[in-house]
Every structure is written in structure tokens, then in C-alpha cells.
Motif scaffolding. Sequence first.
Motif, PDB file in Angstrom:
ATOM      1  N   GLY A  44       0.832  -1.196   0.000  1.00 34.65           N
ATOM      2  CA  GLY A  44       0.000   0.000   0.000  1.00 34.65           C
ATOM      3  C   GLY A  44       0.862   1.240   0.000  1.00 34.65           C
ATOM      4  O   GLY A  44       1.708   1.420   0.888  1.00 34.65           O
ATOM      5  N   ILE A  45       0.654   2.097  -0.986  1.00 36.07           N
ATOM      6  CA  ILE A  45       1.411   3.337  -1.072  1.00 36.07           C
ATOM      7  C   ILE A  45       0.640   4.411  -0.313  1.00 36.07           C
ATOM      8  O   ILE A  45      -0.477   4.770  -0.676  1.00 36.07           O
ATOM      9  CB  ILE A  45       1.623   3.753  -2.527  1.00 36.07           C
ATOM     10  N   VAL A  46       1.232   4.944   0.754  1.00 38.12           N
ATOM     11  CA  VAL A  46       0.553   5.910   1.601  1.00 38.12           C
ATOM     12  C   VAL A  46       0.569   7.288   0.969  1.00 38.12           C
ATOM     13  O   VAL A  46      -0.447   7.952   0.858  1.00 38.12           O
ATOM     14  CB  VAL A  46       1.203   5.949   3.005  1.00 38.12           C
ATOM     15  N   GLY A  47       1.720   7.750   0.549  1.00 31.42           N
ATOM     16  CA  GLY A  47       1.819   9.072  -0.045  1.00 31.42           C
ATOM     17  C   GLY A  47       3.181   9.674   0.208  1.00 31.42           C
ATOM     18  O   GLY A  47       4.044   9.086   0.866  1.00 31.42           O
ATOM     19  N   GLU A  48       3.355  10.886  -0.300  1.00 32.67           N
ATOM     20  CA  GLU A  48       4.661  11.520  -0.224  1.00 32.67           C
ATOM     21  C   GLU A  48       4.861  12.300   1.072  1.00 32.67           C
ATOM     22  O   GLU A  48       5.985  12.494   1.511  1.00 32.67           O
ATOM     23  CB  GLU A  48       4.837  12.468  -1.415  1.00 32.67           C
ATOM     24  N   GLU A  49       3.783  12.791   1.688  1.00 29.00           N
ATOM     25  CA  GLU A  49       3.906  13.653   2.854  1.00 29.00           C
ATOM     26  C   GLU A  49       3.499  12.944   4.143  1.00 29.00           C
ATOM     27  O   GLU A  49       3.099  13.586   5.113  1.00 29.00           O
ATOM     28  CB  GLU A  49       3.033  14.907   2.656  1.00 29.00           C
ATOM     29  N   ALA A  50       3.568  11.615   4.145  1.00 30.54           N
ATOM     30  CA  ALA A  50       3.119  10.888   5.327  1.00 30.54           C
ATOM     31  C   ALA A  50       4.037  11.111   6.519  1.00 30.54           C
ATOM     32  O   ALA A  50       3.599  11.205   7.650  1.00 30.54           O
ATOM     33  CB  ALA A  50       3.027   9.400   5.003  1.00 30.54           C
ATOM     34  N   ASN A 119      16.358  17.712  -2.405  1.00 28.38           N
ATOM     35  CA  ASN A 119      15.754  16.601  -1.673  1.00 28.38           C
ATOM     36  C   ASN A 119      14.532  16.133  -2.444  1.00 28.38           C
ATOM     37  O   ASN A 119      13.587  16.913  -2.646  1.00 28.38           O
ATOM     38  CB  ASN A 119      15.353  17.039  -0.260  1.00 28.38           C
ATOM     39  N   LEU A 120      14.522  14.903  -2.864  1.00 25.39           N
ATOM     40  CA  LEU A 120      13.387  14.372  -3.604  1.00 25.39           C
ATOM     41  C   LEU A 120      12.294  13.920  -2.639  1.00 25.39           C
ATOM     42  O   LEU A 120      12.531  13.739  -1.437  1.00 25.39           O
ATOM     43  CB  LEU A 120      13.841  13.202  -4.486  1.00 25.39           C
ATOM     44  N   SER A 121      11.108  13.736  -3.166  1.00 25.22           N
ATOM     45  CA  SER A 121       9.963  13.395  -2.327  1.00 25.22           C
ATOM     46  C   SER A 121      10.116  11.996  -1.732  1.00 25.22           C
ATOM     47  O   SER A 121      10.747  11.109  -2.314  1.00 25.22           O
ATOM     48  CB  SER A 121       8.667  13.465  -3.141  1.00 25.22           C
ATOM     49  N   ALA A 122       9.539  11.812  -0.555  1.00 23.84           N
ATOM     50  CA  ALA A 122       9.547  10.508   0.116  1.00 23.84           C
ATOM     51  C   ALA A 122       8.328   9.704  -0.293  1.00 23.84           C
ATOM     52  O   ALA A 122       7.232  10.238  -0.430  1.00 23.84           O
ATOM     53  CB  ALA A 122       9.577  10.702   1.625  1.00 23.84           C
ATOM     54  N   GLN A 123       8.542   8.422  -0.506  1.00 21.06           N
ATOM     55  CA  GLN A 123       7.436   7.522  -0.866  1.00 21.06           C
ATOM     56  C   GLN A 123       7.207   6.549   0.283  1.00 21.06           C
ATOM     57  O   GLN A 123       8.075   5.734   0.605  1.00 21.06           O
ATOM     58  CB  GLN A 123       7.777   6.750  -2.139  1.00 21.06           C
ATOM     59  N   ALA A 124       6.057   6.680   0.927  1.00 24.13           N
ATOM     60  CA  ALA A 124       5.737   5.833   2.072  1.00 24.13           C
ATOM     61  C   ALA A 124       4.913   4.626   1.639  1.00 24.13           C
ATOM     62  O   ALA A 124       4.187   4.671   0.643  1.00 24.13           O
ATOM     63  CB  ALA A 124       4.985   6.645   3.127  1.00 24.13           C
ATOM     64  N   TYR A 140       9.680   3.315  -6.920  1.00 24.43           N
ATOM     65  CA  TYR A 140       9.929   4.671  -6.432  1.00 24.43           C
ATOM     66  C   TYR A 140       9.942   5.614  -7.632  1.00 24.43           C
ATOM     67  O   TYR A 140      10.720   5.433  -8.565  1.00 24.43           O
ATOM     68  CB  TYR A 140      11.247   4.755  -5.674  1.00 24.43           C
ATOM     69  N   ILE A 141       9.052   6.600  -7.598  1.00 19.43           N
ATOM     70  CA  ILE A 141       8.937   7.580  -8.674  1.00 19.43           C
ATOM     71  C   ILE A 141       9.338   8.942  -8.121  1.00 19.43           C
ATOM     72  O   ILE A 141       8.809   9.378  -7.082  1.00 19.43           O
ATOM     73  CB  ILE A 141       7.505   7.617  -9.241  1.00 19.43           C
ATOM     74  N   PHE A 142      10.253   9.602  -8.788  1.00 20.69           N
ATOM     75  CA  PHE A 142      10.733  10.911  -8.341  1.00 20.69           C
ATOM     76  C   PHE A 142      10.773  11.875  -9.518  1.00 20.69           C
ATOM     77  O   PHE A 142      10.769  11.467 -10.683  1.00 20.69           O
ATOM     78  CB  PHE A 142      12.112  10.806  -7.685  1.00 20.69           C
ATOM     79  N   VAL A 143      10.814  13.161  -9.185  1.00 21.23           N
ATOM     80  CA  VAL A 143      10.856  14.224 -10.199  1.00 21.23           C
ATOM     81  C   VAL A 143      11.976  15.186  -9.833  1.00 21.23           C
ATOM     82  O   VAL A 143      11.971  15.772  -8.741  1.00 21.23           O
ATOM     83  CB  VAL A 143       9.512  14.979 -10.280  1.00 21.23           C
ATOM     84  N   VAL A 144      12.916  15.332 -10.743  1.00 17.23           N
ATOM     85  CA  VAL A 144      13.983  16.321 -10.568  1.00 17.23           C
ATOM     86  C   VAL A 144      13.468  17.686 -11.023  1.00 17.23           C
ATOM     87  O   VAL A 144      12.700  17.785 -11.984  1.00 17.23           O
ATOM     88  CB  VAL A 144      15.233  15.904 -11.363  1.00 17.23           C
ATOM     89  N   SER A 145      13.867  18.722 -10.340  1.00 15.26           N
ATOM     90  CA  SER A 145      13.386  20.067 -10.647  1.00 15.26           C
ATOM     91  C   SER A 145      13.630  20.424 -12.114  1.00 15.26           C
ATOM     92  O   SER A 145      14.705  20.148 -12.671  1.00 15.26           O
ATOM     93  CB  SER A 145      14.083  21.095  -9.754  1.00 15.26           C
TER      94      SER A 145
END
Length: 256
Positions: A44-50, A119-124, A140-145
Motif C-alpha cells: 500500500g502506497i501511503v503518499g509523499e507527505e506521510a 531533496n526528492l519526495s519521500a514515498q511511504a 519509487y517515482i521521483f521528479v527532478v526540478s
Amino acid sequence: MAMKSFSVFFFVLLLLAPPILQVARCQSEAESDVAEAVEGGELGIVGEEAQDFGSGNFDSAPGVETLCLFPKNSAKLVSAGEETELLVGVENVGESPVNVIAITASVQLPFDHRMLVQNLSAQAFNNASVPPSKQATFPYIFVVSKYLQPGTFDLVGNIFYEIDQHPYQSTFYNGTIEVVEAGGFLSVESVFLVTLGIALLVLLGLWLQGQFQRISKKTKRAPKVEVGTRTTDTSLDEWLQGTAYTQSASKSKKKK
């Protein structure tokens, strides 16, 4: 002279050329060891800001092996402003289940990891566990600026997990990535290489033209004129019979 100038120009361009091929360093490069499904429960993927997982600094647990894989992206090219996916493989060779909590990553300068770029987003994750003697894969999916200038950077990725309610973390990737411009057919390096190739072709053409002209000048020479013995036309002698010309000619023959 043309050949010498061509060699000097080629050497200068090579000195200015940026490195094109980058060798990524991953702690485990065996891609075949990555499993395709999570064992022992639903993922279960909780979200980035968990939760802020970047503040902690834990040791890695014995018996837990990690590796990374960029699917369909062996060159590890990351488009600025667009999503990039990687897979994190976890192998549990211990005796207790491994409860995976989150994955985080950061972009840093390759020559100094104290210089943080982003700092890339956290995946919970929720209910993500790896039983003993099992393997699991976590996306794990991330986005570089999108404002990050194209170039070579280091990506440091960590996975946080618990074993018997004790927190741990492991670095699954610590290597280079190549950030490129999004939506463009040609990057800065590609434009440079194309320009370099065109310049080399032009110089090669000028050098070949000079060599051809020099060879052609040597082969062009004045034609030889062969001088042979003079022959006397008999019809002309018959027409001049009885004239002063034939008489003088006969006298000269008699003198000889």
C-alpha cells in the motif's frame, strides 16, 4: 600545413568536449535478482507527505540486501521536470520479517556530497513486509526540478524499514545520473557533438581538396613535341622542274 592545423583543431575540440559516457555505481548490479511481486502481504502506497524520513540516520540491518534497477533506462537518464521510475529490490535473508516504511532520495554534487542539490519526495508504504528468505520489489517515482541545469549528478537513495520494531535504513543506490532537458530532441551535449562532427567534416573536406589540387598540379605538364626528319614531297619537285630552285638544288648535289 593543412594537416597540421587540422590536427591542432581536433585536439582542442576534444579537450573542450564534456564527458558523454557516465559509469553508474550501484551497490548491487545483479538485475536478475529483483523480484516482481511483494511477498507476504499487500503493498500500500501511503503518499509523499506521510512522514519526514530524511531526518533520521539509522544503521542497516544484517541480513537485508538491497539493489536498484532503472527499468528500460540503463543509461540512467533523468528528464528534468518529468517523472522517473526506479525499482528497489529487497532480499530478506534473516529470521524476522522486514517491514518496509518508506523510500527517500536526494540529488547531490558528484564531487562533494555535502553540497545538496535537491531533496526528492519521500514515498511511504503501508503493510509492505518481506518475510524471511523472500524477495520483494518496491517502486519509487521521483521528479527532478525542471530548473536543474542538465549535467551529471549523484543520486543517493535510502530505504527505511523495521525489524522487530527497530528502525533501520539501507542505501540502495549511490551513483551517477544524467539529467537532460525535458521535451527536447537534442541536449546541450548532443548539439555540441553535432557541431563538432560538422566542423571535423568541413576540415576534412578542405584538407582533401588541398591534397587533390596539389596532386593535379604535378600531373599537368607541357606536352612533348617530337622533331623528325624533313621529307620532300615528290609532287612538289615535279611542279618545280625547270625552275631556278631545281637548278640550284642540282648544283649543290654535284658539289657534294
